[in-house]
Design a protein around this motif. Structure first.
Motif, PDB file in Angstrom:
ATOM      1  N   LYS A   1       0.841  -1.197   0.000  1.00  0.00           N
ATOM      2  CA  LYS A   1       0.000   0.000   0.000  1.00  0.00           C
ATOM      3  C   LYS A   1       0.871   1.241   0.000  1.00  0.00           C
ATOM      4  CE  LYS A   1      -4.252  -1.551   2.109  1.00  0.00           C
ATOM      5  NZ  LYS A   1      -5.228  -1.351   3.178  1.00  0.00           N
ATOM      6  N   SER A   2       0.431   2.230  -0.757  1.00  0.00           N
ATOM      7  CA  SER A   2       1.132   3.505  -0.833  1.00  0.00           C
ATOM      8  C   SER A   2       0.110   4.629  -0.758  1.00  0.00           C
ATOM      9  CB  SER A   2       1.903   3.598  -2.150  1.00  0.00           C
ATOM     10  OG  SER A   2       2.248   4.931  -2.443  1.00  0.00           O
ATOM     11  N   LYS A   3       0.384   5.641   0.056  1.00  0.00           N
ATOM     12  CA  LYS A   3      -0.512   6.796   0.121  1.00  0.00           C
ATOM     13  C   LYS A   3      -0.560   7.523  -1.221  1.00  0.00           C
ATOM     14  CE  LYS A   3      -0.175   7.642   5.034  1.00  0.00           C
ATOM     15  NZ  LYS A   3       0.311   8.508   6.106  1.00  0.00           N
ATOM     16  N   LEU A   4       0.530   7.488  -1.953  1.00  0.00           N
ATOM     17  CA  LEU A   4       0.595   8.197  -3.232  1.00  0.00           C
ATOM     18  C   LEU A   4       0.059   7.368  -4.397  1.00  0.00           C
ATOM     19  CD1 LEU A   4       4.147   9.744  -2.856  1.00  0.00           C
ATOM     20  CD2 LEU A   4       1.976  10.963  -2.753  1.00  0.00           C
ATOM     21  N   ALA A   5       0.228   6.056  -4.334  1.00  0.00           N
ATOM     22  CA  ALA A   5      -0.054   5.219  -5.505  1.00  0.00           C
ATOM     23  C   ALA A   5      -1.145   4.175  -5.293  1.00  0.00           C
ATOM     24  CB  ALA A   5       1.228   4.523  -5.955  1.00  0.00           C
ATOM     25  N   GLY A   6      -1.759   4.137  -4.127  1.00  0.00           N
ATOM     26  CA  GLY A   6      -2.758   3.097  -3.877  1.00  0.00           C
ATOM     27  C   GLY A   6      -2.075   1.762  -3.645  1.00  0.00           C
ATOM     28  N   ILE A   7      -2.544   0.725  -4.319  1.00  0.00           N
ATOM     29  CA  ILE A   7      -1.922  -0.600  -4.210  1.00  0.00           C
ATOM     30  C   ILE A   7      -0.901  -0.756  -5.330  1.00  0.00           C
ATOM     31  CG2 ILE A   7      -2.296  -3.108  -4.258  1.00  0.00           C
ATOM     32  CD1 ILE A   7      -3.547  -1.820  -1.833  1.00  0.00           C
ATOM     33  N   ILE A   8       0.341  -0.985  -4.937  1.00  0.00           N
ATOM     34  CA  ILE A   8       1.415  -1.261  -5.901  1.00  0.00           C
ATOM     35  C   ILE A   8       1.689  -2.754  -5.834  1.00  0.00           C
ATOM     36  CG2 ILE A   8       3.832  -0.867  -6.507  1.00  0.00           C
ATOM     37  CD1 ILE A   8       3.649   1.806  -4.989  1.00  0.00           C
ATOM     38  N   ARG A   9       1.753  -3.399  -6.993  1.00  0.00           N
ATOM     39  CA  ARG A   9       2.162  -4.804  -7.035  1.00  0.00           C
ATOM     40  C   ARG A   9       3.586  -4.846  -7.577  1.00  0.00           C
ATOM     41  NH1 ARG A   9      -2.185  -6.494 -10.961  1.00  0.00           N
ATOM     42  NH2 ARG A   9      -2.053  -4.274 -11.323  1.00  0.00           N
ATOM     43  N   GLY A  10       4.449  -5.596  -6.886  1.00  0.00           N
ATOM     44  CA  GLY A  10       5.844  -5.629  -7.273  1.00  0.00           C
ATOM     45  C   GLY A  10       6.415  -7.022  -7.347  1.00  0.00           C
ATOM     46  N   SER A  11       7.434  -7.175  -8.184  1.00  0.00           N
ATOM     47  CA  SER A  11       8.176  -8.425  -8.307  1.00  0.00           C
ATOM     48  C   SER A  11       9.583  -8.076  -8.777  1.00  0.00           C
ATOM     49  CB  SER A  11       7.493  -9.363  -9.309  1.00  0.00           C
ATOM     50  OG  SER A  11       8.052 -10.660  -9.217  1.00  0.00           O
ATOM     51  N   TYR A  12      10.461  -9.080  -8.805  1.00  0.00           N
ATOM     52  CA  TYR A  12      11.834  -8.825  -9.238  1.00  0.00           C
ATOM     53  C   TYR A  12      12.496 -10.146  -9.628  1.00  0.00           C
ATOM     54  CZ  TYR A  12      13.703 -10.837  -4.949  1.00  0.00           C
ATOM     55  OH  TYR A  12      14.047 -11.705  -3.949  1.00  0.00           O
ATOM     56  N   PHE A  13      13.662 -10.017 -10.243  1.00  0.00           N
ATOM     57  CA  PHE A  13      14.549 -11.155 -10.425  1.00  0.00           C
ATOM     58  C   PHE A  13      15.987 -10.685 -10.273  1.00  0.00           C
ATOM     59  CE2 PHE A  13      14.112  -9.760 -14.886  1.00  0.00           C
ATOM     60  CZ  PHE A  13      15.425  -9.752 -15.316  1.00  0.00           C
ATOM     61  N   VAL A  14      16.864 -11.592  -9.857  1.00  0.00           N
ATOM     62  CA  VAL A  14      18.276 -11.294  -9.662  1.00  0.00           C
ATOM     63  C   VAL A  14      18.993 -11.374 -11.003  1.00  0.00           C
ATOM     64  CG1 VAL A  14      20.396 -12.085  -8.523  1.00  0.00           C
ATOM     65  CG2 VAL A  14      18.220 -12.131  -7.284  1.00  0.00           C
ATOM     66  N   ILE A  15      19.856 -10.404 -11.246  1.00  0.00           N
ATOM     67  CA  ILE A  15      20.652 -10.361 -12.483  1.00  0.00           C
ATOM     68  C   ILE A  15      21.883 -11.243 -12.291  1.00  0.00           C
ATOM     69  CG2 ILE A  15      22.070  -8.883 -13.951  1.00  0.00           C
ATOM     70  CD1 ILE A  15      20.164  -6.576 -13.234  1.00  0.00           C
ATOM     71  N   LYS A  16      22.148 -12.095 -13.256  1.00  0.00           N
ATOM     72  CA  LYS A  16      23.298 -12.990 -13.188  1.00  0.00           C
ATOM     73  C   LYS A  16      24.479 -12.493 -14.015  1.00  0.00           C
ATOM     74  CE  LYS A  16      20.753 -17.230 -12.157  1.00  0.00           C
ATOM     75  NZ  LYS A  16      19.459 -16.770 -11.811  1.00  0.00           N
ATOM     76  N   GLY A  17      24.196 -11.799 -15.130  1.00  0.00           N
ATOM     77  CA  GLY A  17      25.257 -11.362 -16.051  1.00  0.00           C
ATOM     78  C   GLY A  17      25.847 -10.016 -15.689  1.00  0.00           C
ATOM     79  N   GLN A  18      26.825  -9.609 -16.511  1.00  0.00           N
ATOM     80  CA  GLN A  18      27.509  -8.321 -16.374  1.00  0.00           C
ATOM     81  C   GLN A  18      27.029  -7.410 -17.508  1.00  0.00           C
ATOM     82  OE1 GLN A  18      29.965  -7.563 -14.015  1.00  0.00           O
ATOM     83  NE2 GLN A  18      29.545  -9.529 -13.061  1.00  0.00           N
ATOM     84  N   TYR A  19      26.583  -6.233 -17.145  1.00  0.00           N
ATOM     85  CA  TYR A  19      26.091  -5.302 -18.159  1.00  0.00           C
ATOM     86  C   TYR A  19      26.693  -3.940 -17.954  1.00  0.00           C
ATOM     87  CZ  TYR A  19      22.931  -9.162 -18.763  1.00  0.00           C
ATOM     88  OH  TYR A  19      22.429 -10.420 -18.963  1.00  0.00           O
TER      89      TYR A  19
END
Length: 154
Positions: free
Chosen positions: A136-154
């Motif tokens: 929950k965010s006062k500014l954005a309502g409900i935020i849904r989030g996810s992620y993945f770990v980066i394995k390579g070099q960029y």
């Protein structure tokens, strides 16, 4: 349009007007600006994506190489945060998606891609294999989030 500082006190949809969820995307963008101001005393500034294509291309390259993800929605804006040896580019998309890459410059083990979905948008097809946590965010309502770990070099 030029770059502008994101105001998290008076949330504005400037730059995001073409999004069907412009007000919640603006709230999400403001939520990120507040985070960086409070945590790092950093002023979050966005620029039109067409003027910062190198940021968009770098984020898209990581998505393609790491997970074979191609984002279908057009990018609207980008931001680049550089604090404490972390490069943190953001891309905000027309469909309401925000992607950030946490890319530590000195520690390859602490790198990840984050996805945040604005309230009112569906999970994009290209991200439907991810599980999204709600916040929950006062500014954005409900935020849904996810992620993945980066394995390579960029």
């Amino acid at each position: 349009m030029m770059s502008h500082i994101v105001d998290f006190t008076n949330v504005s949809t400037v730059g995001l007007e073409s999004s069907p969820v412009a007000s919640s995307l603006a709230g999400l963008r403001a939520n990120e600006a507040r985070y960086f101001k409070n945590k790092y005393d950093f002023v979050f500034t966005v620029e039109p994506a067409q003027e910062t294509q190198t940021i968009v291309d770098w984020v898209h390259h990581i998505l393609q190489k790491e997970r074979n993800i191609v984002i279908a929605s057009p990018p609207l804006e980008t931001a680049l945060v550089e604090v404490d040896d972390i490069r943190w580019p953001y891309v905000f998309y027309q469909n309401g998606l925000a992607i950030n890459v946490l890319y530590t410059l000195n520690d390859a083990k602490k790198r990840a891609v984050g996805f945040k979905l604005s309230e009112g948008m569906d999970i994009p097809f290209e991200l439907n294999t991810f599980k999204f946590a709600r916040q929950k965010s006062k500014l954005a309502g409900i935020i849904r989030g996810s992620y993945f770990v980066i394995k390579g070099q960029y």
